[in-house]
Design a protein around this motif. Structure first.
Motif, short mmCIF file in Angstrom:
data_model
loop_
_atom_site.label_atom_id
_atom_site.label_comp_id
_atom_site.label_asym_id
_atom_site.label_seq_id
_atom_site.Cartn_x
_atom_site.Cartn_y
_atom_site.Cartn_z
N LEU A 60 37.34 116.48 124.56
CA LEU A 60 37.09 116.70 123.13
C LEU A 60 35.62 116.47 122.80
O LEU A 60 35.09 115.38 123.02
N LEU A 61 34.95 117.50 122.28
CA LEU A 61 33.57 117.38 121.81
C LEU A 61 33.52 117.19 120.30
O LEU A 61 32.67 116.48 119.79
N ALA A 62 34.42 117.85 119.60
CA ALA A 62 34.46 117.77 118.13
C ALA A 62 35.82 118.24 117.65
O ALA A 62 36.50 118.98 118.35
N GLY A 63 36.18 117.81 116.48
CA GLY A 63 37.42 118.27 115.87
C GLY A 63 37.48 117.77 114.44
O GLY A 63 37.21 116.59 114.20
N GLU A 64 37.79 118.65 113.53
CA GLU A 64 37.85 118.28 112.12
C GLU A 64 38.90 119.11 111.40
O GLU A 64 39.13 120.26 111.75
N GLY A 65 39.48 118.52 110.39
CA GLY A 65 40.32 119.26 109.46
C GLY A 65 39.47 119.68 108.29
O GLY A 65 38.43 119.08 108.02
N LEU A 66 39.89 120.71 107.60
CA LEU A 66 39.13 121.21 106.46
C LEU A 66 39.90 121.02 105.17
O LEU A 66 41.13 121.02 105.16
N THR A 67 39.16 120.88 104.08
CA THR A 67 39.80 120.79 102.77
C THR A 67 40.40 122.14 102.42
O THR A 67 40.15 123.14 103.08
N GLY A 68 41.17 122.16 101.36
CA GLY A 68 41.80 123.40 100.92
C GLY A 68 40.79 124.42 100.42
O GLY A 68 39.65 124.08 100.11
N PRO A 69 41.20 125.66 100.32
CA PRO A 69 40.28 126.73 99.92
C PRO A 69 39.76 126.58 98.50
O PRO A 69 38.71 127.13 98.17
N GLU A 70 40.45 125.81 97.67
CA GLU A 70 39.96 125.62 96.31
C GLU A 70 38.63 124.88 96.27
O GLU A 70 37.90 124.94 95.28
N GLU A 71 38.27 124.19 97.34
CA GLU A 71 36.99 123.49 97.40
C GLU A 71 35.91 124.30 98.10
O GLU A 71 34.78 123.83 98.24
N GLY A 72 36.25 125.50 98.55
CA GLY A 72 35.29 126.30 99.30
C GLY A 72 34.88 127.55 98.55
O GLY A 72 35.18 127.73 97.36
N PHE A 73 34.18 128.41 99.25
CA PHE A 73 33.77 129.69 98.70
C PHE A 73 33.55 130.67 99.84
O PHE A 73 33.45 130.28 101.00
N VAL A 74 33.49 131.94 99.50
CA VAL A 74 33.26 133.02 100.47
C VAL A 74 31.98 133.74 100.06
O VAL A 74 31.75 134.00 98.88
N VAL A 75 31.15 134.05 101.05
CA VAL A 75 29.95 134.84 100.82
C VAL A 75 30.21 136.21 101.44
O VAL A 75 30.41 136.32 102.64
N ASP A 76 30.22 137.25 100.60
CA ASP A 76 30.50 138.61 101.04
C ASP A 76 29.18 139.37 101.15
O ASP A 76 28.47 139.57 100.16
N PHE A 77 28.85 139.79 102.38
CA PHE A 77 27.58 140.45 102.63
C PHE A 77 27.66 141.97 102.50
O PHE A 77 26.74 142.67 102.92
N ASN A 78 28.74 142.48 101.88
CA ASN A 78 28.85 143.92 101.65
C ASN A 78 28.01 144.36 100.46
O ASN A 78 27.90 145.55 100.18
#
Length: 152
Positions: free
Chosen positions: A45-63
């Protein structure tokens, strides 16, 4: 040795199955903890993490130009990236063996991808050389922090 990233992806079906089974969250944490401990004891194991729900994130759309930023949750998402592990293993087969041991449930997928090594890129490229130096600097910084923590 090769590094592989195990990417945990969940679906609405997985969320429904978890709710239906009514599993205590502490049981989930314990199962993941045992898996992580096994990875650590094996030295992979080098790294491992859980992520918060999508309500705390965002998406960047490069289109678009400029890129469009959309805050979560992402209604169009059919699968969500919920966490990851990075393993240092001897082969794709060993990565596969660890992946199938992961304590995930119905509707969850674990995508496994090899992480490129810096030496796979042209070594005379200035950005590859900078990345090698950045990694060396980070390793030194982490070593210094570890020594300080050990002396407290």
């Amino acid at each position: 040795m090769s590094r592989y990233m195990l990417i945990m992806r969940s679906t609405p079906e997985a969320e429904a199955a978890m709710a239906e089974l009514n599993i205590d969250f502490n049981e989930i944490i314990a199962a993941m903890g045992r898996y992580n401990e096994e990875l650590i004891k094996a030295g992979v194991l080098l790294a491992g993490e859980g992520l918060t729900g999508p309500e705390e994130g965002f998406v960047v759309d490069f289109n678009a130009d400029p890129p469009v930023v959309t805050d979560g949750p992402y209604t169009e998402a059919k699968e969500l990236f919920n966490g990851f592990w990075i393993l240092d293993v001897s082969s794709k087969e060993e990565a596969r063996q660890w992946a199938v041991k992961c304590p995930l449930g119905k509707g969850v997928k674990l995508e496994v991808r090899r992480v490129h090594d810096t030496d796979e890129f042209p070594q005379d490229n200035e950005w590859v050389q900078k990345e090698i130096q950045w990694k060396a600097d980070l390793a030194e910084k982490l070593a210094v922090e570890a020594r300080k923590a050990a002396n407290r």
